[in-house]
Design an enzyme around this catalytic site. Structure first.
Site, PDB file in Angstrom:
ATOM      1  N   SER A  55       0.808  -1.214   0.000  1.00 32.29           N
ATOM      2  CA  SER A  55       0.000   0.000   0.000  1.00 32.29           C
ATOM      3  C   SER A  55       0.841   1.263   0.000  1.00 32.29           C
ATOM      4  O   SER A  55       1.912   1.313   0.615  1.00 32.29           O
ATOM      5  CB  SER A  55      -0.877  -0.019   1.251  1.00 32.29           C
ATOM      6  N   GLU A  63       0.085   3.589   1.777  1.00 32.35           N
ATOM      7  CA  GLU A  63       0.121   3.964   3.196  1.00 32.35           C
ATOM      8  C   GLU A  63       1.485   3.675   3.813  1.00 32.35           C
ATOM      9  O   GLU A  63       1.850   4.267   4.829  1.00 32.35           O
ATOM     10  CB  GLU A  63      -0.959   3.200   3.980  1.00 32.35           C
ATOM     11  N   TYR A 110      -1.974  -0.260  10.685  1.00 30.32           N
ATOM     12  CA  TYR A 110      -2.192  -0.894   9.383  1.00 30.32           C
ATOM     13  C   TYR A 110      -0.940  -0.786   8.518  1.00 30.32           C
ATOM     14  O   TYR A 110      -0.444  -1.776   7.967  1.00 30.32           O
ATOM     15  CB  TYR A 110      -3.379  -0.206   8.670  1.00 30.32           C
TER      16      TYR A 110
HETATM   17  P1  NDP Z   1     -11.495  -5.089   1.203  1.00 29.12           P
HETATM   18  O1  NDP Z   1     -11.550  -4.563   2.594  1.00 29.12           O
HETATM   19  O2  NDP Z   1     -12.567  -4.744   0.230  1.00 29.12           O
HETATM   20  O3  NDP Z   1     -11.383  -6.688   1.263  1.00 29.12           O
HETATM   21  C1  NDP Z   1     -10.663  -7.330   2.237  1.00 29.12           C
HETATM   22  C2  NDP Z   1     -10.898  -8.811   2.146  1.00 29.12           C
HETATM   23  O4  NDP Z   1     -10.095  -9.472   3.136  1.00 29.12           O
HETATM   24  C3  NDP Z   1     -12.337  -9.246   2.390  1.00 29.12           C
HETATM   25  O5  NDP Z   1     -12.679 -10.242   1.454  1.00 29.12           O
HETATM   26  C4  NDP Z   1     -12.260  -9.851   3.785  1.00 29.12           C
HETATM   27  O6  NDP Z   1     -13.184 -10.875   4.015  1.00 29.12           O
HETATM   28  C5  NDP Z   1     -10.880 -10.458   3.755  1.00 29.12           C
HETATM   29  N1  NDP Z   1     -10.381 -10.753   5.099  1.00 29.12           N
HETATM   30  C6  NDP Z   1     -10.193  -9.903   6.117  1.00 29.12           C
HETATM   31  N2  NDP Z   1      -9.723 -10.554   7.193  1.00 29.12           N
HETATM   32  C7  NDP Z   1      -9.603 -11.859   6.836  1.00 29.12           C
HETATM   33  C8  NDP Z   1      -9.177 -13.032   7.501  1.00 29.12           C
HETATM   34  N3  NDP Z   1      -8.764 -13.007   8.757  1.00 29.12           N
HETATM   35  N4  NDP Z   1      -9.192 -14.195   6.818  1.00 29.12           N
HETATM   36  C9  NDP Z   1      -9.603 -14.248   5.538  1.00 29.12           C
HETATM   37  N5  NDP Z   1     -10.033 -13.176   4.852  1.00 29.12           N
HETATM   38  C10 NDP Z   1     -10.030 -11.995   5.496  1.00 29.12           C
HETATM   39  O7  NDP Z   1     -10.059  -4.645   0.613  1.00 29.12           O
HETATM   40  P2  NDP Z   1      -9.651  -4.221  -0.868  1.00 29.12           P
HETATM   41  O8  NDP Z   1     -10.189  -5.170  -1.832  1.00 29.12           O
HETATM   42  O9  NDP Z   1      -9.918  -2.748  -1.035  1.00 29.12           O
HETATM   43  O10 NDP Z   1      -8.072  -4.321  -0.784  1.00 29.12           O
HETATM   44  C11 NDP Z   1      -7.428  -5.554  -1.086  1.00 29.12           C
HETATM   45  C12 NDP Z   1      -6.032  -5.541  -0.478  1.00 29.12           C
HETATM   46  O11 NDP Z   1      -5.266  -4.474  -1.000  1.00 29.12           O
HETATM   47  C13 NDP Z   1      -5.985  -5.363   1.036  1.00 29.12           C
HETATM   48  O12 NDP Z   1      -4.884  -6.141   1.495  1.00 29.12           O
HETATM   49  C14 NDP Z   1      -5.700  -3.901   1.224  1.00 29.12           C
HETATM   50  O13 NDP Z   1      -5.066  -3.685   2.460  1.00 29.12           O
HETATM   51  C15 NDP Z   1      -4.794  -3.628   0.050  1.00 29.12           C
HETATM   52  N6  NDP Z   1      -4.825  -2.290  -0.488  1.00 29.12           N
HETATM   53  C16 NDP Z   1      -5.999  -1.748  -0.914  1.00 29.12           C
HETATM   54  C17 NDP Z   1      -6.015  -0.506  -1.516  1.00 29.12           C
HETATM   55  C18 NDP Z   1      -7.277   0.123  -1.974  1.00 29.12           C
HETATM   56  O14 NDP Z   1      -7.247   1.343  -2.251  1.00 29.12           O
HETATM   57  N7  NDP Z   1      -8.370  -0.594  -2.122  1.00 29.12           N
HETATM   58  C19 NDP Z   1      -4.749   0.228  -1.753  1.00 29.12           C
HETATM   59  C20 NDP Z   1      -3.575  -0.475  -1.293  1.00 29.12           C
HETATM   60  C21 NDP Z   1      -3.614  -1.685  -0.709  1.00 29.12           C
HETATM   61  P3  NDP Z   1     -14.609 -10.632   4.751  1.00 29.12           P
HETATM   62  O15 NDP Z   1     -15.544 -10.238   3.663  1.00 29.12           O
HETATM   63  O16 NDP Z   1     -14.867 -11.966   5.316  1.00 29.12           O
HETATM   64  O17 NDP Z   1     -14.410  -9.544   5.764  1.00 29.12           O
HETATM   65  P1  GDR Z   2      -7.227   5.325   3.225  1.00 36.22           P
HETATM   66  O1  GDR Z   2      -8.749   5.373   2.737  1.00 36.22           O
HETATM   67  O2  GDR Z   2      -7.081   5.570   4.661  1.00 36.22           O
HETATM   68  O3  GDR Z   2      -6.470   6.222   2.277  1.00 36.22           O
HETATM   69  O4  GDR Z   2      -6.859   3.798   2.963  1.00 36.22           O
HETATM   70  P2  GDR Z   2     -10.050   6.047   3.341  1.00 36.22           P
HETATM   71  O5  GDR Z   2     -10.985   6.168   2.197  1.00 36.22           O
HETATM   72  O6  GDR Z   2     -10.528   5.372   4.566  1.00 36.22           O
HETATM   73  O7  GDR Z   2      -9.525   7.516   3.778  1.00 36.22           O
HETATM   74  C1  GDR Z   2      -8.997   8.421   2.840  1.00 36.22           C
HETATM   75  C2  GDR Z   2      -8.850   9.793   3.486  1.00 36.22           C
HETATM   76  O8  GDR Z   2     -10.137  10.340   3.723  1.00 36.22           O
HETATM   77  C3  GDR Z   2     -10.154  10.941   5.013  1.00 36.22           C
HETATM   78  N1  GDR Z   2     -11.529  11.007   5.530  1.00 36.22           N
HETATM   79  C4  GDR Z   2     -12.303   9.954   5.805  1.00 36.22           C
HETATM   80  N2  GDR Z   2     -12.100   8.627   5.670  1.00 36.22           N
HETATM   81  C5  GDR Z   2     -13.096   7.789   5.994  1.00 36.22           C
HETATM   82  N3  GDR Z   2     -12.926   6.482   5.824  1.00 36.22           N
HETATM   83  N4  GDR Z   2     -14.295   8.239   6.494  1.00 36.22           N
HETATM   84  C6  GDR Z   2     -14.543   9.567   6.671  1.00 36.22           C
HETATM   85  O9  GDR Z   2     -15.613   9.957   7.117  1.00 36.22           O
HETATM   86  C7  GDR Z   2     -13.504  10.470   6.293  1.00 36.22           C
HETATM   87  N5  GDR Z   2     -13.403  11.813   6.297  1.00 36.22           N
HETATM   88  C8  GDR Z   2     -12.205  12.130   5.838  1.00 36.22           C
HETATM   89  C9  GDR Z   2      -9.236  10.039   5.828  1.00 36.22           C
HETATM   90  O10 GDR Z   2      -8.847  10.718   7.033  1.00 36.22           O
HETATM   91  C10 GDR Z   2      -8.121   9.790   4.830  1.00 36.22           C
HETATM   92  O11 GDR Z   2      -7.215  10.854   4.854  1.00 36.22           O
HETATM   93  C11 GDR Z   2      -7.251   3.127   1.778  1.00 36.22           C
HETATM   94  C12 GDR Z   2      -7.496   1.652   2.136  1.00 36.22           C
HETATM   95  O12 GDR Z   2      -8.044   1.021   0.997  1.00 36.22           O
HETATM   96  C13 GDR Z   2      -6.199   0.974   2.525  1.00 36.22           C
HETATM   97  O13 GDR Z   2      -6.422  -0.440   2.661  1.00 36.22           O
HETATM   98  C14 GDR Z   2      -5.166   1.224   1.425  1.00 36.22           C
HETATM   99  O14 GDR Z   2      -3.933   0.655   1.795  1.00 36.22           O
HETATM  100  C15 GDR Z   2      -5.003   2.710   1.163  1.00 36.22           C
HETATM  101  O15 GDR Z   2      -6.251   3.247   0.791  1.00 36.22           O
HETATM  102  C16 GDR Z   2      -4.009   3.005   0.037  1.00 36.22           C
END
Ligand code: NDP
Ligand code: GDR
Length: 356
Positions: free
Chosen positions: A130, A132, A154
């Site tokens: 990520s 992050e 995280y």
């Molecule tokens: P989601 O939160 O949409 O999906 C996470 C998935 O992980 C769900 O299917 C969840 O299952 C599963 N999961 C969580 N805990 C467990 C566990 N203990 N055992 C098995 N499965 C589990 O995430 P995204 O699809 O958005 O992201 C995918 C990956 O990429 C993550 O690792 C995230 O940290 C990373 N990432 C995402 C970014 C983004 O912008 N979307 C950017 C950078 C990295 P359940 O439905 O059962 O909860």
């Molecule tokens: P992020 O995504 O932390 O970048 O992680 P999120 O959408 O939660 O937050 C983005 C930014 O928005 C600000 N923010 C809020 N965020 C949430 N969730 N809810 C609110 O009400 C709100 N108001 C303002 C946050 O403070 C933050 O700055 C996502 C996840 O998908 C991670 O798993 C992944 O690794 C990173 O993107 C890249």
């Protein structure tokens, strides 16, 4: 002659990226796919319903918090690819559940690497890294050489996993990679992440206003409550990113790349564009007040309606203020290119939530 089909394990398929990855593999490969799910008290199978009964997709049980279950699946499937999208992926939640986050996002990666090393050493492994991890950024845009400066449990867990992936690659010659993916969104995005929270909120407010057009809507509209509006993110479409992940897994030698749009936008800009996409024009809307008093308001029939207000409960103990990626290396070296612009992404999400 009968050729054994390759097998791909994808974790996290009930989430956003895992679900899109399976769609991508069904369309672009002929491989057997093993999507893993864990037991929850209430099933959340919305994102897997469309492929659950496909004959090439096998849904298998695996909980990342149980090393035995990881090992059992790797022994029985003997995968050629293992794509680990499962995680506790909500940054804000990682202060509330730091141990569970570290177990899922770092320790589980170690269990996967160990089981691959022992039982399927030829398997190509991808772990979801990520932006992050760059956290308290030192310069912009962030490239692959940017130091790891995590700002949350995280991000610290993802950095731990990154070191493990590299150590296993270098110690045992595993094909193991971990991209740095900047934020990516879409219609399968979880509802607590800011983009989806905004697009669903916009759709709800639009419906409330329409429903009360006749009768004093000012009191009927519940504003969307958000935290820090000044944060800036580099947002893309998740469907573009799963292709980048597959390219990383299929390069000649393992190398970690950034996936990003190479643009950054504030939460405030996302809000403006999302309301605009739902027909709230910028001539009728404006920001008022400062700090905790700040509001986004709209003039409807000569009444000012509050669309967005601040709720400090959504502030985080530490914030990542700005993310802006440089994904030129993967564009130049592996030919990856994203198709969906920021503007298109926001419109797509708002339209989906308005229709839904
Ligand atoms: P989601 O939160 O949409 O999906 C996470 C998935 O992980 C769900 O299917 C969840 O299952 C599963 N999961 C969580 N805990 C467990 C566990 N203990 N055992 C098995 N499965 C589990 O995430 P995204 O699809 O958005 O992201 C995918 C990956 O990429 C993550 O690792 C995230 O940290 C990373 N990432 C995402 C970014 C983004 O912008 N979307 C950017 C950078 C990295 P359940 O439905 O059962 O909860
Ligand atoms: P992020 O995504 O932390 O970048 O992680 P999120 O959408 O939660 O937050 C983005 C930014 O928005 C600000 N923010 C809020 N965020 C949430 N969730 N809810 C609110 O009400 C709100 N108001 C303002 C946050 O403070 C933050 O700055 C996502 C996840 O998908 C991670 O798993 C992944 O690794 C990173 O993107 C890249």
């Amino acid at each position: 002659k009968f050729m054994q089909t390759k097998k791909v394990i994808v974790t996290g398929v009930t989430g956003q990226d895992g679900s899109h990855m399976i769609d991508y593999l069904l369309e672009n490969t002929e491989y057997e796919i093993y999507g893993t799910i864990r037991r929850l008290s209430v099933k959340n199978h919305e994102n897997i319903l469309h492929f659950k009964n496909n004959e090439r997709v096998h849904i298998v049980d695996m909980d990342l918090n149980d090393a035995h279950s990881i090992r059992d699946v790797i022994i029985s499937v003997k995968p050629d690819y293992f794509i680990n999208f499962a995680a506790q992926s909500f940054v804000a939640g990682s202060w509330k559940y730091p141990t569970q986050t570290f177990d899922t996002d770092a320790n589980a990666v170690l269990h996967i690497l160990e089981s691959i090393r022992r039982f399927a050493p030829e398997c190509r492994f991808y772990n979801a890294g990520s932006s992050e991890e760059f956290g308290d950024v030192q310069y912009s845009p962030q490239d692959e050489k940017h130091p790891l400066c995590p700002q949350s449990p995280y991000a610290a867990a993802k950095c731990g996993a990154r070191h493990l992936v590299r150590v296993y690659r270098e110690s045992y010659g595993l094909f193991a990679v971990q991209g740095w993916l900047f934020n990516h969104e879409g219609t399968k995005r979880g509802k607590e992440f800011v983009t989806r929270k905004i697009t669903k909120g916009v759709a709800r407010i639009k419906r409330e206003i329409n429903a009360h057009m006749e009768s004093g809507y000012q009191s009927s509209v519940r504003p969307l409550e958000l935290g820090n509006l000044d944060a800036k993110r580099d947002w893309s479409d998740s469907e573009d990113f799963v292709e980048g992940v597959w390219l990383m897994l299929n390069q000649d030698a393992p190398k970690d790349y950034i996936l990003s749009s190479n643009e950054t936008h504030s939460i405030r800009e996302f809000i403006e564009l999302a309301f605009d996409a739902a027909g709230f024009h910028d001539t009728d809307t404006e920001w008022r007040g400062e700090g905790l008093e700040e509001e986004y308001v709209c003039n409807i029939g000569n009444k000012w309606v509050t669309l967005v207000k601040i709720n400090p409960k959504f502030f985080r103990p530490a914030e990542v203020d700005l993310l802006l990626g440089d994904s030129n290396p993967i564009r130049e070296e592996l030919g990856w290119s994203p198709k969906v612009s920021f503007d298109k992404l926001v419109h797509k999400m708002v339209k989906f939530d308005l229709d839904g």
